[in-house]
Design an enzyme around this catalytic site. Structure first.
Site, PDB file in Angstrom:
ATOM      1  N   CYS A 294      33.062  26.375  78.367  1.00  0.00           N
ATOM      2  CA  CYS A 294      32.566  25.094  78.868  1.00  0.00           C
ATOM      3  C   CYS A 294      32.490  25.208  80.385  1.00  0.00           C
ATOM      4  O   CYS A 294      33.479  25.587  81.031  1.00  0.00           O
ATOM      5  CB  CYS A 294      33.507  23.970  78.456  1.00  0.00           C
ATOM      6  SG  CYS A 294      33.066  22.376  79.190  1.00  0.00           S
TER       7      CYS A 294
ATOM      8  N   HIS B 155      25.460  41.673  83.491  1.00  0.00           N
ATOM      9  CA  HIS B 155      24.925  40.311  83.441  1.00  0.00           C
ATOM     10  C   HIS B 155      25.566  39.491  82.331  1.00  0.00           C
ATOM     11  O   HIS B 155      25.032  38.459  81.934  1.00  0.00           O
ATOM     12  CB  HIS B 155      23.406  40.349  83.274  1.00  0.00           C
ATOM     13  CG  HIS B 155      22.719  41.060  84.391  1.00  0.00           C
ATOM     14  ND1 HIS B 155      22.671  40.564  85.674  1.00  0.00           N
ATOM     15  CD2 HIS B 155      22.080  42.249  84.439  1.00  0.00           C
ATOM     16  CE1 HIS B 155      22.020  41.407  86.453  1.00  0.00           C
ATOM     17  NE2 HIS B 155      21.658  42.446  85.732  1.00  0.00           N
TER      18      HIS B 155
END
Length: 126
Positions: A87, A79
């Site tokens: 960004c 995960h």
């Protein structure tokens, strides 16, 4: 407290784009360094030191494996984790310490980061 439409929304990219505040609040609470590796984390690192570990697979996002000394190239984080960030608009990698400082500052911090990098920035966790 997070005012989410459903619990998983905090990790939903579309929700994040429209309402990043809950995600950044969660990051502030979970950012590595507030918790210490357990004896199990240290045991896994000891396996690495003895040459017995090929990979460490984890579903945790807390980066405690690397905090215990395990090299990042040995960790497969299903995960993601707090070891890197980018960004979401430009894809530009953003120094993780800069993201940490921004998250810990709260809304002013992450909004300034958004202005600097041309879009919302998030650690590589899902």
């Amino acid at each position: 407290a997070y005012d989410l439409p459903y619990p998983e929304a905090v990790f939903d990219l579309q929700f994040f784009r429209s309402n990043p505040e809950p995600f950044y609040r969660l990051c502030k609470e979970l950012w590595p360094g507030q918790y210490n590796p357990t004896s199990t984390h240290h045991f896994i690192n000891k396996l690495h030191e003895k040459g017995l570990l090929l990979r460490c697979f984890t579903q945790n996002i807390d980066s405690l494996e690397t905090l215990a000394g395990l090299p990042t190239e040995k960790v497969v984080a299903a995960h993601g984790n707090f070891d890197s960030a980018k960004c979401i608009t430009t894809g530009e990698n953003v120094p993780i310490n800069e993201v940490k400082d921004a998250c810990l500052q709260g809304a002013d911090g992450w909004m300034n980061l958004k202005l600097k990098y041309g879009g919302l920035v998030k650690p590589d966790i899902v």
